[in-house]
Scaffold this motif. Structure first.
Motif, PDB file in Angstrom:
ATOM      1  N   UNK A 153       0.751  -1.340   0.049  1.00 28.54           N
ATOM      2  CA  UNK A 153      -0.074  -0.039  -0.038  1.00 28.54           C
ATOM      3  C   UNK A 153       0.820   1.204   0.082  1.00 28.54           C
ATOM      4  N   UNK A 154       1.922   1.267   0.782  1.00 30.12           N
ATOM      5  CA  UNK A 154       2.686   2.433   0.980  1.00 30.12           C
ATOM      6  C   UNK A 154       3.508   2.643  -0.482  1.00 30.12           C
ATOM      7  N   UNK A 155       3.785   1.555  -1.410  1.00 31.04           N
ATOM      8  CA  UNK A 155       4.591   1.827  -2.295  1.00 31.04           C
ATOM      9  C   UNK A 155       3.602   2.291  -3.613  1.00 31.04           C
ATOM     10  N   UNK A 156       2.477   1.536  -3.489  1.00 28.13           N
ATOM     11  CA  UNK A 156       1.430   1.961  -4.379  1.00 28.13           C
ATOM     12  C   UNK A 156       0.941   3.395  -4.168  1.00 28.13           C
ATOM     13  N   UNK A 157       0.963   4.039  -3.185  1.00 27.54           N
ATOM     14  CA  UNK A 157       0.682   5.286  -2.782  1.00 27.54           C
ATOM     15  C   UNK A 157       1.712   6.303  -3.603  1.00 27.54           C
ATOM     16  N   UNK A 158       2.979   5.625  -3.822  1.00 23.18           N
ATOM     17  CA  UNK A 158       3.960   6.650  -4.273  1.00 23.18           C
ATOM     18  C   UNK A 158       4.116   6.477  -5.859  1.00 23.18           C
ATOM     19  N   UNK A 159       3.111   5.473  -6.227  1.00 29.84           N
ATOM     20  CA  UNK A 159       3.070   5.377  -7.894  1.00 29.84           C
ATOM     21  C   UNK A 159       3.800   4.042  -8.367  1.00 29.84           C
ATOM     22  N   UNK A 160       4.213   3.325  -7.541  1.00 31.46           N
ATOM     23  CA  UNK A 160       5.076   2.305  -8.059  1.00 31.46           C
ATOM     24  C   UNK A 160       4.052   1.123  -8.520  1.00 31.46           C
ATOM     25  N   UNK A 161       4.249   0.404  -9.809  1.00 38.36           N
ATOM     26  CA  UNK A 161       3.514  -0.832  -9.806  1.00 38.36           C
ATOM     27  C   UNK A 161       4.206  -1.864  -9.119  1.00 38.36           C
ATOM     28  N   UNK A 162       3.258  -2.950  -8.765  1.00 38.43           N
ATOM     29  CA  UNK A 162       3.559  -4.032  -7.900  1.00 38.43           C
ATOM     30  C   UNK A 162       3.608  -5.188  -8.486  1.00 38.43           C
ATOM     31  N   UNK A 196      -6.200  -1.406  -6.219  1.00 34.41           N
ATOM     32  CA  UNK A 196      -6.446  -0.680  -7.614  1.00 34.41           C
ATOM     33  C   UNK A 196      -7.559   0.149  -7.579  1.00 34.41           C
ATOM     34  N   UNK A 197      -8.478  -0.164  -6.407  1.00 41.34           N
ATOM     35  CA  UNK A 197      -9.597   0.763  -6.019  1.00 41.34           C
ATOM     36  C   UNK A 197      -9.033   2.215  -5.752  1.00 41.34           C
ATOM     37  N   UNK A 198      -8.008   2.180  -4.974  1.00 41.06           N
ATOM     38  CA  UNK A 198      -7.445   3.506  -4.301  1.00 41.06           C
ATOM     39  C   UNK A 198      -6.232   4.132  -5.501  1.00 41.06           C
ATOM     40  N   UNK A 199      -5.759   3.297  -6.109  1.00 40.29           N
ATOM     41  CA  UNK A 199      -4.585   3.786  -7.055  1.00 40.29           C
ATOM     42  C   UNK A 199      -4.785   3.061  -8.515  1.00 40.29           C
ATOM     43  N   UNK A 200      -5.829   3.588  -9.080  1.00 35.12           N
ATOM     44  CA  UNK A 200      -6.016   2.895 -10.357  1.00 35.12           C
ATOM     45  C   UNK A 200      -5.058   3.213 -11.668  1.00 35.12           C
ATOM     46  N   UNK A 201      -4.024   4.203 -11.102  1.00 35.77           N
ATOM     47  CA  UNK A 201      -3.243   4.473 -12.415  1.00 35.77           C
ATOM     48  C   UNK A 201      -2.043   3.566 -12.318  1.00 35.77           C
ATOM     49  N   UNK A 202      -1.873   2.686 -11.308  1.00 33.42           N
ATOM     50  CA  UNK A 202      -0.947   1.797 -11.280  1.00 33.42           C
ATOM     51  C   UNK A 202      -1.202   0.392 -11.767  1.00 33.42           C
ATOM     52  N   UNK A 203      -0.262  -0.329 -12.115  1.00 36.57           N
ATOM     53  CA  UNK A 203      -0.549  -1.824 -12.521  1.00 36.57           C
ATOM     54  C   UNK A 203      -0.195  -2.786 -11.197  1.00 36.57           C
ATOM     55  N   UNK A 204      -1.073  -3.552 -10.848  1.00 33.97           N
ATOM     56  CA  UNK A 204      -0.599  -4.497  -9.781  1.00 33.97           C
ATOM     57  C   UNK A 204      -1.207  -5.894 -10.380  1.00 33.97           C
ATOM     58  N   UNK A 205       0.019  -6.778 -10.189  1.00 37.54           N
ATOM     59  CA  UNK A 205       0.107  -8.250 -10.723  1.00 37.54           C
ATOM     60  C   UNK A 205       0.173  -9.024  -9.286  1.00 37.54           C
ATOM     61  N   UNK A 206      -0.133 -10.126  -9.267  1.00 43.10           N
ATOM     62  CA  UNK A 206      -0.053 -11.142  -8.226  1.00 43.10           C
ATOM     63  C   UNK A 206       0.345 -12.522  -8.645  1.00 43.10           C
TER      64      UNK A 206
END
Length: 73
Positions: A20-29, A47-57
């Motif tokens: 969550x901290x890194x997503x807030x800084x704009x990093x994709x995960x 993604x709900x909070x930071x839709x501009x980044x990519x999040x993979x798992x």
């Protein structure tokens, strides 16, 4: 080029908080953990909070198989 941060143990505790901290800084995960269901939930929350980044798992079991593949493939 977009930086992607790999976080292991991302389904709970410090790993989840780092995500969550890194997503807030704009990093994709790329989130890695044993509990895939938790990863799906965390991905949706981020993604709900930071839709501009990519999040993979990826689950750790699948990640371990990928690591075990011969390098020539």
């Amino acid at each position: 080029m977009q930086q992607v941060i790999v976080i292991t143990g991302a389904s709970a505790g410090l790993g989840k908080e780092f995500a969550f901290q890194l997503a807030a800084q704009g990093f994709s995960l790329l989130l890695i953990a044993r509990r895939q269901q938790n990863l799906q939930h965390i991905q949706a929350q981020i993604l709900q909070q930071y839709p501009e980044i990519a999040v993979f798992y990826i689950s750790f079991a699948v990640f371990a198989v990928i690591l075990a593949l011969p390098h020539s493939i």
